[in-house]
Design a protein around this motif. Sequence first.
Motif, PDB file in Angstrom:
ATOM      1  N   TYR A 150       0.850  -1.193   0.000  1.00  0.00           N
ATOM      2  CA  TYR A 150       0.000   0.000   0.000  1.00  0.00           C
ATOM      3  C   TYR A 150       0.888   1.247   0.000  1.00  0.00           C
ATOM      4  O   TYR A 150       1.889   1.303   0.728  1.00  0.00           O
ATOM      5  N   LEU A 210      -5.570  -1.381   7.398  1.00  0.00           N
ATOM      6  CA  LEU A 210      -4.944  -2.103   6.284  1.00  0.00           C
ATOM      7  C   LEU A 210      -4.880  -3.607   6.555  1.00  0.00           C
ATOM      8  O   LEU A 210      -5.104  -4.421   5.648  1.00  0.00           O
ATOM      9  N   TYR A 257      -7.009  -7.817  -1.131  1.00  0.00           N
ATOM     10  CA  TYR A 257      -5.823  -7.058  -1.541  1.00  0.00           C
ATOM     11  C   TYR A 257      -5.364  -7.482  -2.929  1.00  0.00           C
ATOM     12  O   TYR A 257      -5.054  -6.639  -3.788  1.00  0.00           O
TER      13      TYR A 257
END
Length: 638
Positions: free
Chosen positions: A526, A586, A594
Amino acid sequence: MGQAFFSIFQLETKRLLWLIGITFAVFLLFQYSELPYLATTTTSSGSSRFHPADPPSESILNNVTTDFDIANSTNGHVLERIVDSTSSSIEKDNVLGAGFVVEPKKVSISNTSSLVGFDESDENPVVENVRISDNGSTIKQAENLELKSSNNGMDMNFTREVNTSSELEHKSDTYLSPPVEMKPNITPPQGLLNISNEIDSENDERPKDDVNVLGKNSSISSMPKENKDSRIAVPKVTSISEMNELLLKSRVSYRSMRPRWSSSVDNELLKVRSEIENAPIVENVDNLYAPLYRNLSMFKRSYELMEETLKVYVYREGSKPIMHLPYLLGIYASEGWFMRQMEGNKRFVTKDPKKAHLFYLPFSSRMLEETLYVPDSHNNRNLRKYLNGYVDLIAAKHPFWNRTGGADHFLVACHDWAPTETRQNMAKCIRALCNSDVKEGFVIGKDVSLPETYVRNAQKPTRDIGGRPVSKRKTLAFFAGGMHGYVRPILLQHWENKDPDMKIFGILPKSKGNRNYIQYMKSSKYCICAKGYEVNSPRVVEAIFYECVPVIISDNFVPPFFEVLNWESFAVIVMEKDIPNLKSILLSIPQKRYLQMQMRVKKVQQHFLWHRSPEKYDMFHMILHSIWFNRVFTTRAR
């Protein structure tokens, strides 16, 4: 007896006829003295027009105005201007071309005392009379680059309405709500623009009964009324779901100004809208992955119709460096690349403005700031004056601006100050802005969120594209950058050197080609895209460029191509208040999710690339499509 009766009857008949004649004369006098010439507005269900038998005198033309009604406008306040033959007054807008700036609950004057006489006889704090001097220039020359204009001996009394709820804008200047587009006599500027004073032959398209209501030399005609009820309330902090709702509401309620005279292009756009709304359902399209889009069927059909139909007229007025000089490097490169590829385009550009669906104002907000901003002045007023003068020039030389109030014109600007520089005379335009902040006047459904792209190599803008495979992306989250604004210090306070999975830094040590920064992006799952001074950041596009899932931390930021792309399908959007919970947010995303998002980032990448020669679905075409799409859905017919 009969003869006497007949005489009395004739006398009474004459008296009756005289009475009818006097009544009719009074009625005509009332019409000319009280109502705008050539138009009397009725209810919203219809309108009536009054046409006198003989053409009006020049003195009447200079003292009348026609009101036009705009339904469903977003500005939320009535913009109405009447020039009265007895009072010679006009309702004020928030900014005068002579350099007046409205501050909250008071009116201040910039350093133009030699140009403007101020009448303080009116005790009303909201209204004052301003007299433009005969020889005054509305814009001072700045390094021989600012636009010039003169009034050619015309005296006018202006009355404007002050927005007492205005707020300070960037660089400590005054926030100014969109003005009534009203100007004194305009002579096309010389010097910078080097343009002859001759009016183009396109003026012949103007209807014969279209009256220049502010005098024969005025550039911008009267603006119509705005509908207060059409304003869409924007929450203090606007979540992505609330932005989605605002987009839907805008599609239903927002419409641009009704054209002052009809044109075939309006009917073409209305037909296009119908075709897009009734697009055939498609599920699988080559190079287009359905989950990335709000509605793949509509996007595909709209893009096809753009390729088949769209014609853009590019104004030739203006001189370098502010106009027609594309700057292709750095974080503001989007506006330069678009300018270069738009002006050189043979498919969409037309030399006949009568065939144009859109009109491009080719200026660079970056070069405007670099050329005219006075260092440490904390004031961009002269930059706004320059653009206002440019609009005056366009409106004076061409009829097309006044036909729609600028609604079919567009600009592409990436500098942070662009929203404040363009929210005056360009407020009705479609504004493609990197600084797409809904709290700073960005209108969802009309304006376009422009991707901010950091171009490091103009010869090969796609150099270093891509990143490591998922299995080699060991870092959970990465950020590095200067401490601009208030969000980034909070981010570092919570996460700098606090967790090995969170690579959160300030400015990284210098390396050749910024390799450290790029390698971190290429090897992270990320990439944190935290706002700086403004809501936008080049990291959003950089993350996509290096195939890293973007994590946007910027309240009220409208992501690029918002009217087309489903950002929640390939990006994570975190509210600023949730920065302390960033890692847990996250980690809560399942690995399967993801992997899905990272795959979609790679598929959406084609829309965020510049190529030296434009390619289908690339950045150039996506910017142009969003402008086209918003114009199609806001257009109105006469």
